[in-house]
Design a protein around this motif. Structure first.
Motif, short mmCIF file in Angstrom:
data_model
loop_
_atom_site.label_atom_id
_atom_site.label_comp_id
_atom_site.label_asym_id
_atom_site.label_seq_id
_atom_site.Cartn_x
_atom_site.Cartn_y
_atom_site.Cartn_z
N VAL A 3 0.79 -1.24 -0.03
CA VAL A 3 -0.14 -0.13 -0.01
C VAL A 3 0.74 1.32 0.13
O VAL A 3 0.53 2.08 -0.67
CB VAL A 3 -0.87 -0.13 1.30
CG1 VAL A 3 -1.69 1.44 1.24
CG2 VAL A 3 -2.04 -0.97 0.95
N ALA A 4 2.02 1.23 0.63
CA ALA A 4 2.79 2.44 0.87
C ALA A 4 3.44 2.57 -0.57
O ALA A 4 3.71 3.85 -1.08
CB ALA A 4 3.89 2.29 1.67
N ASP A 35 1.04 4.08 -2.99
CA ASP A 35 0.48 5.42 -2.74
C ASP A 35 1.64 6.39 -3.45
O ASP A 35 1.17 7.66 -3.84
CB ASP A 35 0.80 5.72 -1.12
CG ASP A 35 -0.69 5.23 -0.39
OD1 ASP A 35 -1.76 5.05 -1.14
OD2 ASP A 35 -0.69 5.37 0.79
N GLU A 36 2.90 5.89 -3.64
CA GLU A 36 3.74 6.58 -4.27
C GLU A 36 3.73 6.93 -5.69
O GLU A 36 3.83 8.07 -6.10
CB GLU A 36 5.17 6.24 -3.90
CG GLU A 36 5.60 6.35 -2.54
CD GLU A 36 6.67 5.61 -2.25
OE1 GLU A 36 7.44 5.22 -3.12
OE2 GLU A 36 7.10 5.48 -0.91
N GLU A 69 -4.86 4.47 -9.64
CA GLU A 69 -5.74 4.65 -8.44
C GLU A 69 -6.36 3.21 -8.41
O GLU A 69 -6.70 2.58 -7.33
CB GLU A 69 -6.95 5.55 -9.24
CG GLU A 69 -7.82 5.69 -7.99
CD GLU A 69 -7.25 6.50 -6.73
OE1 GLU A 69 -7.93 6.24 -5.69
OE2 GLU A 69 -6.53 7.56 -7.17
N LYS A 114 -3.78 1.18 -6.44
CA LYS A 114 -3.86 1.56 -4.89
C LYS A 114 -5.15 0.88 -4.16
O LYS A 114 -4.89 0.37 -3.12
CB LYS A 114 -4.36 2.94 -5.01
CG LYS A 114 -3.05 3.81 -5.46
CD LYS A 114 -3.21 5.41 -5.18
CE LYS A 114 -1.92 6.29 -5.54
NZ LYS A 114 -2.36 7.79 -5.40
N ASN A 115 -6.38 1.05 -4.97
CA ASN A 115 -7.50 0.19 -4.27
C ASN A 115 -7.37 -1.08 -4.27
O ASN A 115 -7.72 -1.62 -3.29
CB ASN A 115 -8.70 0.36 -5.47
CG ASN A 115 -9.18 1.98 -5.36
OD1 ASN A 115 -8.97 2.62 -4.44
ND2 ASN A 115 -9.90 2.52 -6.55
N SER A 140 -4.31 -2.93 -3.81
CA SER A 140 -3.52 -2.73 -2.55
C SER A 140 -4.10 -2.79 -1.25
O SER A 140 -4.04 -3.71 -0.31
CB SER A 140 -2.38 -1.93 -2.50
OG SER A 140 -1.52 -2.20 -3.73
N ILE A 141 -5.13 -1.63 -1.12
CA ILE A 141 -6.00 -1.40 0.10
C ILE A 141 -6.78 -2.79 0.40
O ILE A 141 -6.92 -3.08 1.47
CB ILE A 141 -6.69 -0.16 -0.15
CG1 ILE A 141 -5.80 0.90 -0.12
CG2 ILE A 141 -7.83 0.05 1.01
CD1 ILE A 141 -6.18 2.14 -0.57
N SER A 196 -14.03 2.99 2.80
CA SER A 196 -14.24 2.60 1.33
C SER A 196 -15.48 2.23 0.79
O SER A 196 -15.53 2.11 -0.38
CB SER A 196 -12.95 1.92 1.07
OG SER A 196 -13.32 0.26 1.28
#
Length: 167
Positions: free
Chosen positions: A37-38, A41-42, A46, A49-50, A52-53, A79
């Motif tokens: 996730v980190a 984010d970099e 999108e 990111k979703n 990974s979350i 979310s």
């Protein structure tokens, strides 16, 4: 006869042990998901990111640590409103139901899994979770009745003992 006794012993152990089929997640997996996730984010899209979350949320609600489970629940609830498809909504509702099941909030878990089944009525994972939750609710009811009956019995025995001392 021994087979019947073995089955009885197994069912009693299963009853008190709560042997559900929901997998657990190790701390190493959670750490890996947090790192993913980190990194996402970099510089990621999108969608990445979703994803990974979602993986991190899955790992958190399947953790053995209540802090992780609560964190996963909070992430999923935050979310839930931004789900773009019924499939995403279904997945998040299911994971929330798992989280609430793991945290002992069985009524909330059942409510969420039923919402999930409204989207996908024949989804086997959700049907299995619903049965697991309902079995746990029934088990808690039986244990509660047993505790109440024991308490009433102890009170009655105390009253009887006190009455017999007076005589």
């Amino acid at each position: 006869m021994e087979a019947k006794i073995g089955k009885l012993f197994e069912s009693v152990c299963s009853f008190f042990g709560g042997g559900d089929q929901i997998p657990w997640c190790d701390r190493d997996v959670i750490t890996g998901c947090e790192r993913e996730v980190a990194e996402a984010d970099e510089s990621a899209s999108e969608e990445r990111k979703n994803e990974s979350i979602m993986r991190l949320s899955w790992a958190l609600v399947h953790s053995r640590q209540s802090e992780d489970i609560n964190r996963g629940i909070a992430m999923l609830e935050a979310s839930l409103t931004i789900s773009r498809t019924p499939l995403q909504q279904r997945e998040k509702l299911y994971l929330l139901a798992v989280g609430y099941y793991r945290s002992g909030e069985y009524a909330r878990s059942r409510q969420l899994v039923e919402q999930c089944l409204e989207i996908a009525p024949d989804w086997r994972q959700a049907l299995t979770l619903k049965k697991t939750v309902e079995d746990q609710i029934a088990k808690d009811g039986v244990i509660g009745i047993g505790i109440t009956a024991t308490a009433v019995g102890l009170i009655a025995a105390g009253i009887a003992a006190a009455a017999s001392r007076r005589n």
